[in-house]
Design a protein around this motif. Structure first.
Motif, PDB file in Angstrom:
ATOM      1  N   LYS A  53       0.804  -1.229   0.000  1.00  0.00           N
ATOM      2  CA  LYS A  53       0.000   0.000   0.000  1.00  0.00           C
ATOM      3  C   LYS A  53       0.834   1.274   0.000  1.00  0.00           C
ATOM      4  O   LYS A  53       0.272   2.362   0.032  1.00  0.00           O
ATOM      5  N   ASN A  54       2.139   1.169  -0.020  1.00  0.00           N
ATOM      6  CA  ASN A  54       2.995   2.348   0.057  1.00  0.00           C
ATOM      7  C   ASN A  54       3.983   2.456  -1.095  1.00  0.00           C
ATOM      8  O   ASN A  54       4.411   1.456  -1.658  1.00  0.00           O
ATOM      9  N   TYR A  55       4.334   3.700  -1.382  1.00  0.00           N
ATOM     10  CA  TYR A  55       5.457   3.995  -2.254  1.00  0.00           C
ATOM     11  C   TYR A  55       6.638   4.327  -1.358  1.00  0.00           C
ATOM     12  O   TYR A  55       6.471   4.974  -0.326  1.00  0.00           O
ATOM     13  N   TYR A  56       7.808   3.904  -1.774  1.00  0.00           N
ATOM     14  CA  TYR A  56       9.042   4.262  -1.087  1.00  0.00           C
ATOM     15  C   TYR A  56       9.907   4.990  -2.100  1.00  0.00           C
ATOM     16  O   TYR A  56      10.170   4.475  -3.184  1.00  0.00           O
ATOM     17  N   VAL A  57      10.302   6.198  -1.747  1.00  0.00           N
ATOM     18  CA  VAL A  57      11.119   7.021  -2.638  1.00  0.00           C
ATOM     19  C   VAL A  57      12.497   7.146  -2.007  1.00  0.00           C
ATOM     20  O   VAL A  57      12.639   7.705  -0.922  1.00  0.00           O
ATOM     21  N   LEU A  58      13.487   6.591  -2.693  1.00  0.00           N
ATOM     22  CA  LEU A  58      14.862   6.654  -2.216  1.00  0.00           C
ATOM     23  C   LEU A  58      15.598   7.725  -2.997  1.00  0.00           C
ATOM     24  O   LEU A  58      15.662   7.661  -4.230  1.00  0.00           O
ATOM     25  N   VAL A  59      16.110   8.724  -2.292  1.00  0.00           N
ATOM     26  CA  VAL A  59      16.873   9.797  -2.909  1.00  0.00           C
ATOM     27  C   VAL A  59      18.105  10.022  -2.037  1.00  0.00           C
ATOM     28  O   VAL A  59      17.985  10.423  -0.885  1.00  0.00           O
ATOM     29  N   ARG A  60      19.249   9.742  -2.620  1.00  0.00           N
ATOM     30  CA  ARG A  60      20.526   9.868  -1.910  1.00  0.00           C
ATOM     31  C   ARG A  60      20.470   9.168  -0.564  1.00  0.00           C
ATOM     32  O   ARG A  60      20.400   7.960  -0.504  1.00  0.00           O
ATOM     33  N   ASP A  61      20.451   9.925   0.533  1.00  0.00           N
ATOM     34  CA  ASP A  61      20.513   9.301   1.862  1.00  0.00           C
ATOM     35  C   ASP A  61      19.189   9.364   2.613  1.00  0.00           C
ATOM     36  O   ASP A  61      19.160   9.301   3.826  1.00  0.00           O
ATOM     37  N   LEU A  62      18.064   9.500   1.881  1.00  0.00           N
ATOM     38  CA  LEU A  62      16.777   9.537   2.580  1.00  0.00           C
ATOM     39  C   LEU A  62      15.741   8.672   1.891  1.00  0.00           C
ATOM     40  O   LEU A  62      15.841   8.356   0.716  1.00  0.00           O
TER      41      LEU A  62
END
Length: 81
Positions: A53-62
């Motif tokens: 049910k979720n999106y996970y957005v990985l950007v650099r260190d977060l």
């Protein structure tokens, strides 16, 4: 970047508690947390992944966690090294 999250970028929002949680977890000093998060999501190097049910957005260190149905930003965390 033909992704449902990107297509619905204008629907992304968070709650008052979400703002407090995201600011604390990411040590942010910005008034517009949603705008800040949207700018991270739009980055070319952002990796957007849907799990359940979720999106996970990985950007650099977060990592940002966003509900896939309501487009509510749930939380943000610094990536563990």
């Amino acid at each position: 970047m033909d992704n449902e999250l990107i297509k619905n970028i204008n629907k992304i929002h968070t709650t008052e508690l979400g703002i407090v949680r995201i600011k604390k977890n990411l040590s942010l000093d910005t008034e517009d947390v949603v705008k800040w998060c949207k700018s991270k999501i739009k980055r070319k190097e952002a990796i957007i992944e849907r799990k359940g049910k979720n999106y996970y957005v990985l950007v650099r260190d977060l990592i940002l966690t966003i509900n896939a149905y309501s487009f509510t930003i749930i939380t943000g965390h610094k990536k563990k090294k």
